[in-house]
Design a protein around this motif. Structure first.
Motif, PDB file in Angstrom:
ATOM      1  N   THR A 149       0.820  -1.212   0.000  1.00 55.32           N
ATOM      2  CA  THR A 149       0.000   0.000   0.000  1.00 55.32           C
ATOM      3  C   THR A 149       0.853   1.259   0.000  1.00 55.32           C
ATOM      4  O   THR A 149       0.566   2.220  -0.722  1.00 55.32           O
ATOM      5  CB  THR A 149      -0.935  -0.003   1.218  1.00 55.32           C
ATOM      6  N   VAL A 152       2.312   2.009  -3.450  1.00 51.90           N
ATOM      7  CA  VAL A 152       1.349   2.524  -4.430  1.00 51.90           C
ATOM      8  C   VAL A 152       1.016   3.985  -4.152  1.00 51.90           C
ATOM      9  O   VAL A 152       0.853   4.785  -5.080  1.00 51.90           O
ATOM     10  CB  VAL A 152       0.075   1.654  -4.425  1.00 51.90           C
ATOM     11  N   ARG A 228       0.775   2.179 -10.611  1.00 50.62           N
ATOM     12  CA  ARG A 228       1.684   1.526  -9.664  1.00 50.62           C
ATOM     13  C   ARG A 228       1.075   0.267  -9.025  1.00 50.62           C
ATOM     14  O   ARG A 228       1.734  -0.397  -8.233  1.00 50.62           O
ATOM     15  CB  ARG A 228       2.106   2.518  -8.576  1.00 50.62           C
ATOM     16  N   ILE A 229      -0.173  -0.041  -9.355  1.00 44.74           N
ATOM     17  CA  ILE A 229      -0.820  -1.236  -8.789  1.00 44.74           C
ATOM     18  C   ILE A 229      -0.456  -2.442  -9.638  1.00 44.74           C
ATOM     19  O   ILE A 229      -0.813  -2.502 -10.824  1.00 44.74           O
ATOM     20  CB  ILE A 229      -2.347  -1.073  -8.736  1.00 44.74           C
ATOM     21  N   SER A 233      -2.652  -8.393  -7.728  1.00 43.49           N
ATOM     22  CA  SER A 233      -2.629  -8.041  -6.304  1.00 43.49           C
ATOM     23  C   SER A 233      -3.930  -8.447  -5.615  1.00 43.49           C
ATOM     24  O   SER A 233      -4.998  -8.462  -6.232  1.00 43.49           O
ATOM     25  CB  SER A 233      -2.438  -6.526  -6.135  1.00 43.49           C
TER      26      SER A 233
END
Length: 307
Positions: A149, A152, A228-229, A233
């Protein structure tokens, strides 16, 4: 009987009636079972984790949502719902099944991996089940999950804290919570007593606030953040100090789980949906755009998978 509004299945146990032979340890959809086990036994070591997640999770598209559908099997002390099943999912059992599958090369290894994900120390009993995502499920699965987290949203992530009263949660469990239909009073009395040694514990989880995704008064999408994810995920929907105490005995801070995948240049959310009552794909932006500032859902936590 389907579960009510609470999104995370493991929190209230099963409300699913023992139909279709569900008093056994396993329930399989034969067609899905065959494809699933064939798939996990032919995985290529060099195959990217995201590809494995996308492939295995797609096998279950359209499978019905039924909350609290898993238990410890017929030999379970309290919850006798099946340990393994492919015929229905809720948010967490769907994620667990896919995570176990991408680690496995056989039916036997799949069962072992599923147990390791769902139960603390791999001990199959109700008390050891990872009921609470931020308190149990995520911390106890750190060997395969890494919180990303803060990567990101390095300057924008926040912390969601809540006090989880596990003893009060146990006292609120009902016969429906464990799919008990007869002779339930002594079972419930023992179950309620089993949880009374637990202390109130603070549970913290970092999250990307939706205000970091939809920026400014015109709600411009922060594409740099979304880029950026990583595909594949695990996503956890965060509701900081979610006020559920009067209904289930404790507040929470996670309400739902699923996967984030990147397809054809866009992000999708693949999850066992309460709203759609089945496993579906939804556009990531469209899904979160429906929540405004007044909603209890304030953001999401992200975990990368490491094998």
């Amino acid at each position: 009987m389907k579960k009510h509004w609470l999104g995370c299945c493991l929190l209230v146990g099963s409300l699913y009636n023992h139909a279709n032979g569900s008093d056994s340890e396993y329930i399989y959809d034969p067609a899905i079972e065959q494809v699933f086990y064939q798939s996990i036994t032919t995985q290529v070591d060099s195959m990217a984790v995201a590809t494995r997640v996308a492939r295995l999770s797609h096998l279950f598209m359209g499978v019905p949502y039924v909350g609290g559908n898993a238990g410890e099997g017929q030999s379970g002390q309290f919850d006798k719902d099946p340990l393994i099943r492919f015929d229905v999912f809720d948010c967490t059992t769907y994620v667990e099944t896919v995570l176990a599958g991408i680690q496995s090369v056989s039916a036997a290894s799949f069962k072992d991996n599923l147990i390791d994900i769902r139960y603390q120390h791999g001990q199959v009993n109700f008390v050891q089940r990872n009921h609470f995502p931020s308190l149990d499920w995520l911390p106890n699965n750190r060997e395969i999950l890494q919180d990303i987290t803060d990567q990101v949203a390095p300057t924008q992530f926040q912390q969601a804290s809540t006090q989880i009263d596990r003893a009060a949660w146990y006292r609120h469990l009902s016969a429906k919570s464990i799919a008990c239909e007869q002779g339930c009073e002594p079972i419930l009395e023992k179950l309620h007593g089993t949880g009374q040694h637990f202390q109130v514990v603070q549970a913290d989880i970092p999250y990307v606030p939706l205000t970091a995704v939809f920026v400014g008064p015109d709600k411009q999408v922060n594409q740099a953040l979304l880029d950026r994810i990583p595909s594949g995920s695990v996503i956890n929907m965060v509701r900081p100090d979610w006020a559920l105490k009067k209904w289930i005995g404790t507040n929470l801070n996670v309400s739902h789980q699923g996967f984030v995948l990147r397809q054809n240049g866009r992000l999708i959310l693949r999850h066992a949906s309460v709203t759609h009552q089945k496993v579906v794909d939804e556009d990531f932006i469209d899904y979160f755009a429906q929540y405004d500032a007044s909603s209890s859902l304030q953001g999401f936590n992200l975990q990368s998978i490491r094998l």
